[in-house]
Scaffold this active site. Structure first.
Site, PDB file in Angstrom:
ATOM      1  N   ASN A 454      -1.092  97.557  96.718  1.00  0.00           N
ATOM      2  CA  ASN A 454      -1.213  98.666  95.763  1.00  0.00           C
ATOM      3  C   ASN A 454       0.111  98.763  95.015  1.00  0.00           C
ATOM      4  OD1 ASN A 454      -1.662 101.017  94.364  1.00  0.00           O
ATOM      5  ND2 ASN A 454      -1.540 102.360  96.151  1.00  0.00           N
ATOM      6  N   LYS A 456       0.908 100.571  92.516  1.00  0.00           N
ATOM      7  CA  LYS A 456       1.192 101.927  92.020  1.00  0.00           C
ATOM      8  C   LYS A 456       1.723 101.853  90.581  1.00  0.00           C
ATOM      9  CE  LYS A 456       1.853 103.584  96.713  1.00  0.00           C
ATOM     10  NZ  LYS A 456       2.575 104.495  97.620  1.00  0.00           N
ATOM     11  N   HIS A 541      -6.658 107.917  97.088  1.00  0.00           N
ATOM     12  CA  HIS A 541      -5.284 107.766  97.572  1.00  0.00           C
ATOM     13  C   HIS A 541      -4.616 109.132  97.669  1.00  0.00           C
ATOM     14  CE1 HIS A 541      -1.100 106.448  97.884  1.00  0.00           C
ATOM     15  NE2 HIS A 541      -1.582 105.269  98.250  1.00  0.00           N
ATOM     16  N   GLU A 543      -1.791 110.202  96.974  1.00  0.00           N
ATOM     17  CA  GLU A 543      -1.029 110.642  95.795  1.00  0.00           C
ATOM     18  C   GLU A 543      -1.953 111.202  94.725  1.00  0.00           C
ATOM     19  OE1 GLU A 543       2.296 107.220  96.747  1.00  0.00           O
ATOM     20  OE2 GLU A 543       0.892 106.948  95.092  1.00  0.00           O
ATOM     21  N   GLU A 613      -4.362 105.958 105.769  1.00  0.00           N
ATOM     22  CA  GLU A 613      -2.959 106.023 105.369  1.00  0.00           C
ATOM     23  C   GLU A 613      -2.356 107.344 105.840  1.00  0.00           C
ATOM     24  OE1 GLU A 613      -2.713 105.992 101.108  1.00  0.00           O
ATOM     25  OE2 GLU A 613      -3.937 107.782 100.948  1.00  0.00           O
ATOM     26  N   GLY A 619       5.953 105.470 102.079  1.00  0.00           N
ATOM     27  CA  GLY A 619       7.203 105.508 101.329  1.00  0.00           C
ATOM     28  C   GLY A 619       8.332 106.208 102.042  1.00  0.00           C
ATOM     29  N   SER A 659       3.613 102.233 105.348  1.00  0.00           N
ATOM     30  CA  SER A 659       4.876 101.502 105.544  1.00  0.00           C
ATOM     31  C   SER A 659       4.686 100.268 106.419  1.00  0.00           C
ATOM     32  CB  SER A 659       5.937 102.425 106.151  1.00  0.00           C
ATOM     33  OG  SER A 659       6.262 103.466 105.253  1.00  0.00           O
TER      34      SER A 659
END
Length: 697
Positions: A454, A456, A541, A543, A613, A619, A659
């Site tokens: 991904n 991003k 996702h 985010e 996730e 991150g 991660s």
């Protein structure tokens, strides 16, 4: 403590809604009369036809009953709790209006089974509203009584049951009669006021004037004759005892015959029709047969109605009726029997039998005198017997279904536990690796292993093309032992698709719109994504959920549109740090699946790739331990099995996405329920991404 509170609130709400819906369904005509009272108070009665209010009565009872059952079994917890809160807000506002304006004396929320004053109803609704807020705030704390895969059985069975009850009671009579004219009630006794019962108290005030000055006096301080009387007012200051039957009377042109009818020692038939002009005349021949039977055997027969002389004459012309007509209050007649017309049999003033117009006695039942046949005796279907039948036909099947469902869930849990313990033994793990280096255990043979990148919002078009070309060449030379996907920003898709060998590397987008097409500036539809040559799309996702407020409903639409355009969906789920620390990770991932993809058919769900996730590990440099990741992956697979069956669960690819890097990928991928990774930052460098892909070797 919170879960205990939520489940207590849920049970109280469920029982209240079930009781309210059931008593309304048992007496749909009574609920219709109450709806008409509301419409009259709002001056809307003439605008709404009877069939509409009767339909509303049945649907209202069914809706309340089904909501109660859903709360009891914790079915569609988020939707049902929100619906419950909406209903309670509306009902609380209505009962506040009733309490202040008092347009009707009783709201009718529990029919005639439990009559509350308007203020009592309002405060009752305040309590229920608080309970509704609690369950809406924490819907997932409501413990399920039955697995999701079997909830449709409970839902449909409850709906069919309550609609059947309402329909049966409309056709016949209410199976439970809460009114004072029920079978076995003595009307004269119901009209009596017990000795010593409190009497209503009234106070009269007088307005008097003298020398231009006005004052108010009572009987105790009535002034002298120098004061001039202006006006008086009498008001009730204390309520007294009101007997259950206080408005029953039978009048003819000759006068009141109430006592004469009720004091009859033998049998008396009462044909009851509040309005002859709207009475059902389908079985008037049976009514006439009953009247002839009474004539032959010397039983009194009266028709009680509130209709005018003109309506009575029309009924006589239409049916050939020869029986005498008497006048009785319309509301009283509607209370006596829920049928127009209906037939009531009295014996010494006691109600012996009641028939709706659909169940009037047939000719073959009228061959003997009432004293010598069952028709003249109390019916044998007692209240305990009726309750037993309801338990047998509704409660018992649901109990058996629940027990069977819980036993099945328990056995499945034991099987999974045994399988995992077997898979984790050293000998078994060694055998798996030796037998097939591409598959860590036999359960994975049927499901695809994937490493997906991904990107991003990183890299311009030129850098993206360069990275994609490097990956393409590297993996062509050293073919991977797993599926590889790169999901890029929209601007890269069409350019990269031209040279990417998608037999080796699949191409995907990071998102798509929840609309097919139209005036949605800046959005990219699933059709547009597909037209670039992409095969995959990432949806849900964290985010997107956090920054762009994508709800389960929005994601549901995106999934449907993506599959409509033959895109393979990588659907992301996961919990925040706070939710993990609160031990709610299982509830969170389950709710996210239920909200957006568990609506799919089995065939469509098989096309979904799940990506777990943990938001707290994206991150941040933090990574869930292999054991933590395996535990929740196994849980995700178990709830998929509950919904779609074990075969689908075993075939579903579940990726880890927090991660993940080359150093920890081998340990993560060695776990039986982890089928690859959704890689973020490590996918932006070919060497790092290749290192993760090689973990499958």
């Amino acid at each position: 403590m919170r879960k205990i509170l939520v489940n207590i609130a849920r049970l109280l709400l469920a029982l209240t809604f079930i009781l309210s819906g059931f008593v309304k369904a048992v007496d749909p005509l009574g609920t219709q009369y109450k709806i008409n009272d509301y419409l009259t108070a709002l001056h809307l009665r003439e605008l709404v036809p009877d069939f509409a209010t009767l339909s509303a009565s049945v649907l209202l009872s069914a809706a309340e009953f089904v909501i109660g059952i859903c709360l009891l079994f914790a079915i569609r917890r988020r939707l049902v709790t929100r619906l419950t809160l909406g209903v309670m807000i509306l009902m609380t506002l209505i009962t506040l209006w009733l309490a202040i304006a008092n347009p009707v004396s009783d709201c009718g929320c529990f029919g005639d089974a439990l009559v509350l004053t308007n203020w009592q109803t309002f405060w009752k609704n305040i309590v229920l509203l608080i309970l509704a807020v609690i369950v809406t705030r924490w819907p997932l704390d409501m413990a399920r009584m039955i697995s999701r895969s079997n909830q449709w059985i409970v839902l449909n069975y409850a709906a069919l049951f309550i609609l059947f009850i309402a329909g049966y009671c409309l056709y016949d009579l209410p199976i439970f009669d809460f009114r004072p004219y029920h079978v076995g009630a003595n009307i004269q006794q119901g009209m009596e006021v017990p000795e010593g019962a409190p009497q209503p108290q009234f106070e009269t005030t007088f307005i008097m004037e003298k020398d231009g000055e006005r004052k108010t006096f009572t009987i105790d301080n009535y002034p002298d004759s120098t004061w001039t009387f202006v006006d008086s007012e009498t008001r009730q200051i204390a309520e007294g005892y009101v007997p259950p039957i206080h408005d029953f009377s039978i009048a003819t042109e000759e006068g009141d015959i109430t006592d004469e009818v009720l004091s009859q020692e033998g049998y008396t038939f009462l044909l009851i029709s509040p309005h002859l002009e709207s009475a059902d005349d389908s079985y008037f021949d049976r009514i006439n047969q009953v009247y002839e039977y009474c004539q032959e055997n010397g039983y009194p027969f009266y028709c009680l109605t509130a209709s005018t002389d003109r309506a009575r004459s029309r009924w006589q012309d239409m049916t050939g009726a020869e029986y005498p007509f008497c006048t009785t209050d319309e509301t009283t007649l509607k209370t006596m029997i829920r049928s127009n017309p209906g037939l009531m049999l009295l014996h010494g003033g006691t109600v012996i039998r009641k028939w709706s117009h659909n169940r009037l006695p047939k000719e073959q039942q009228l061959t003997q005198r009432l004293e010598d046949c069952d028709l003249g005796k109390m019916p044998t279907d007692s209240v305990p017997g009726k309750i037993t039948k309801l338990l047998m036909w509704f409660v018992l099947p649901l109990m058996l279904l629940t027990i069977a469902d819980r036993l099945w869930a328990w056995t499945q849990w034991l099987r999974r536990k045994k399988r995992r313990s077997t898979q984790n033994t050293p000998n078994n793990q060694s055998n798996q690796i030796l037998s097939n280096p591409l598959n860590k255990e036999s359960k994975k043979i049927m499901r695809k292993k994937i490493v997906a990148g991904n990107w991003k919002m990183n890299m311009n078009l030129q850098d993206g093309i360069a990275l994609a070309k490097e990956l393409n060449e590297t993996l062509k030379a050293d073919k991977p032992n797993c599926g590889v996907v790169i999901c890029t920003p929209f601007i890269h898709l069409a350019s990269i698709a031209q040279f990417l060998d998608q037999d080796i590397i699949g191409l995907g987008a990071e998102n798509c719109a929840d609309k097919e097409k139209g005036a949605f500036t800046g959005e990219v539809s699933a059709e547009m994504v597909k037209s670039t040559g992409a095969q995959y799309v990432i949806l849900g996702h964290s985010e997107r959920r956090e920054y762009y407020k994508e709800t389960p409903e929005i994601l549901k639409e995106k999934v449907i549109l993506a599959q409509k355009n033959d895109l393979k969906v990588i659907f992301c789920i996961g919990e925040s740090k706070e939710e993990r620390e609160a031990g709610k990770q299982n509830e969170v991932v389950k709710a996210e699946l239920e909200g957006s993809v568990f609506n799919l058919s089995e065939e469509d769900f098989r096309k979904i790739v799940i990506a777990y996730e943990p938001i707290w590990a994206i991150g941040t440099g933090l990574t869930a331990t292999a054991e933590q990741a395996e535990e929740i992956h196994a849980y995700i697979r178990s709830i998929i099995a509950e919904k779609y069956g074990q075969a689908v669960a075993d075939d579903t690819t579940i990726l880890y996405g927090g991660s993940c890097k080359a150093s920890n990928a081998p340990e993560l991928f060695a776990k039986p329920d982890i089928d690859g990774g959704l890689i973020g930052g490590a996918s932006l460098k070919a060497a790092d991404f290749k290192g993760i892909i090689d973990a499958w070797k």
